[in-house]
Design an enzyme around this catalytic site. Sequence first.
Site, PDB file in Angstrom:
ATOM      1  N   SER A 182       0.797  -1.224   0.000  1.00  0.00           N
ATOM      2  CA  SER A 182       0.000   0.000   0.000  1.00  0.00           C
ATOM      3  C   SER A 182       0.833   1.279   0.000  1.00  0.00           C
ATOM      4  CB  SER A 182      -0.963   0.002   1.181  1.00  0.00           C
ATOM      5  OG  SER A 182      -0.276  -0.187   2.394  1.00  0.00           O
ATOM      6  N   HIS A 210      -5.354  -2.962  -2.905  1.00  0.00           N
ATOM      7  CA  HIS A 210      -4.974  -1.983  -3.931  1.00  0.00           C
ATOM      8  C   HIS A 210      -4.837  -2.607  -5.323  1.00  0.00           C
ATOM      9  CE1 HIS A 210      -4.232   1.182  -0.963  1.00  0.00           C
ATOM     10  NE2 HIS A 210      -3.807   0.196  -0.203  1.00  0.00           N
ATOM     11  N   LYS A 246     -11.540   1.469  -1.783  1.00  0.00           N
ATOM     12  CA  LYS A 246     -10.474   1.993  -2.637  1.00  0.00           C
ATOM     13  C   LYS A 246     -10.975   2.092  -4.075  1.00  0.00           C
ATOM     14  CE  LYS A 246      -7.459   1.313   1.023  1.00  0.00           C
ATOM     15  NZ  LYS A 246      -6.873   0.361   1.952  1.00  0.00           N
TER      16      LYS A 246
HETATM   17  C1  LIG Z   1      -6.672   0.187   3.249  1.00  0.00           C
HETATM   18  C2  LIG Z   1      -6.180  -1.186   3.510  1.00  0.00           C
HETATM   19  C3  LIG Z   1      -6.848  -2.012   4.406  1.00  0.00           C
HETATM   20  C4  LIG Z   1      -7.978  -1.516   5.258  1.00  0.00           C
HETATM   21  O1  LIG Z   1      -9.142  -1.411   4.539  1.00  0.00           O
HETATM   22  P1  LIG Z   1     -10.308  -0.444   5.089  1.00  0.00           P
HETATM   23  O2  LIG Z   1     -11.507  -0.908   4.372  1.00  0.00           O
HETATM   24  O3  LIG Z   1      -9.871   0.928   4.761  1.00  0.00           O
HETATM   25  O4  LIG Z   1     -10.380  -0.680   6.565  1.00  0.00           O
HETATM   26  C5  LIG Z   1      -6.422  -3.312   4.519  1.00  0.00           C
HETATM   27  N1  LIG Z   1      -5.367  -3.765   3.823  1.00  0.00           N
HETATM   28  C6  LIG Z   1      -4.670  -2.989   2.982  1.00  0.00           C
HETATM   29  C7  LIG Z   1      -3.511  -3.549   2.237  1.00  0.00           C
HETATM   30  C8  LIG Z   1      -5.059  -1.667   2.804  1.00  0.00           C
HETATM   31  O5  LIG Z   1      -4.362  -0.874   2.005  1.00  0.00           O
END
Ligand SMILES: *Cc1c(COP(=O)(O)O)cnc(C)c1O
Length: 409
Positions: A182, A210, A246
């Site tokens: 990330s 992502h 995302k």
């Molecule tokens: C953003 C993210 C999460 C958390 O997801 P949310 O729905 O924002 O709680 C988990 N794993 C990774 C790799 C992330 O980038």
Amino acid sequence: MIDLASELTALRQAGLYRQRRLLSGPQGVRPRIDGRERLAFCSNDYLGLAAHPAVIEALRDGAVRDGVGSGASHLITGHHQAHAALEDALAAFLGRERVLLFSTGYMANLGVIQALCGRGDQLLADRLNHASLLDGAQLSQARLRRYPHADTDRLKTMLGSTHRSAGQSAGGHLIVSDGVFSMDGDLAPIPALATIANATGATLMIDDAHGIGILGAQGRGSLEHLGFDGADAQTAVPVLIGTLGKALGTVGAFVAGSAELIEYLIQRARSYLYTTALPPALARASLAALRIAAHEHERRDQLHRLIARFRAGAETLGLTLADSPTPIQPLMAGDIDTALRWSQFLEDNGILVTAIRPPTVPQGTARLRITFSAAHQTGDVDRLLETLARLPKRRSKKQQQQPAALLDH
Ligand SMILES: *Cc1c(COP(=O)(O)O)cnc(C)c1O
């Protein structure tokens, strides 16, 4: 108990104090922040769906039909047709038997790891994994062992060369990795991880927060990008995590896998059991977003064109980028002070890119985390590059010893 005042002072002095920016109006590439419009390169709304008219309409219609609150957890009376429809659509999209929705990615990772591992098991995790995977490991009480980033040789050594047959009582092994990292944008060595898991009887879990929606011709994520299709993908990575906040522009997350895995998680994942279900209208909004992400290939194409343009331009400028084929394109600053000054310089020029500091990233790797969205225009990328060309130089070591500026953000 922590002394709050001295803790806050220490954070300020170390340049690690964080402040929230105040957004008004919708998320997008030109958000209004602290009352001013800026060109932003820092959201995870990669396909520009967070404020898409069809997604908004699905949310509004859903609220009119089904109300707002879900009223209870999924196992009481909170599980709605809208949730089931989204789970089925995600399973079909990814070619998996079943999918289970969670309220956030953070909760999905906590719940899945806690349910799958316990005392006596070992969890092998990439050192750069997302914080939620680390927290899940702690909650599970399994023994956590972290291998250097993407270092599959070290992972192999850690697991030892002995083959474990299924059902052996010495405790199980779960290998956990981000699909796309990330803060770096690079991909995990999933084929090698899958081979190691297969050879050692370990289970492989990939968090593709992502990758889903962005990578692969159909947007199925890192696995598709690396050439795994339906059945192969399931065998290689039996536990796949994705998030909806995302690329899909809404909120929530899911785990995809076998029917047996999902049935087990419904019984045992505490962050699934003991929390209120997502509003059904949000599930309808996510379903609308999934349809767009799955069918409008032009969005992915636009995103990848912008990424290629940025990388070519950055190379011309002599900027060093990570090996990232994704919308996450970090620009390494090293020390915290440089990262903050760069971010401030961009902001003074109307561009928003947040500085990412420890503990989100390892010491000495503070950076600007630049991200792109299909909603950016070519001209936006060019404007970013023109501004980056004028970025102030890093200070000498001696200058860096001045106390980190009290740039509070
Ligand atoms: C953003 C993210 C999460 C958390 O997801 P949310 O729905 O924002 O709680 C988990 N794993 C990774 C790799 C992330 O980038």
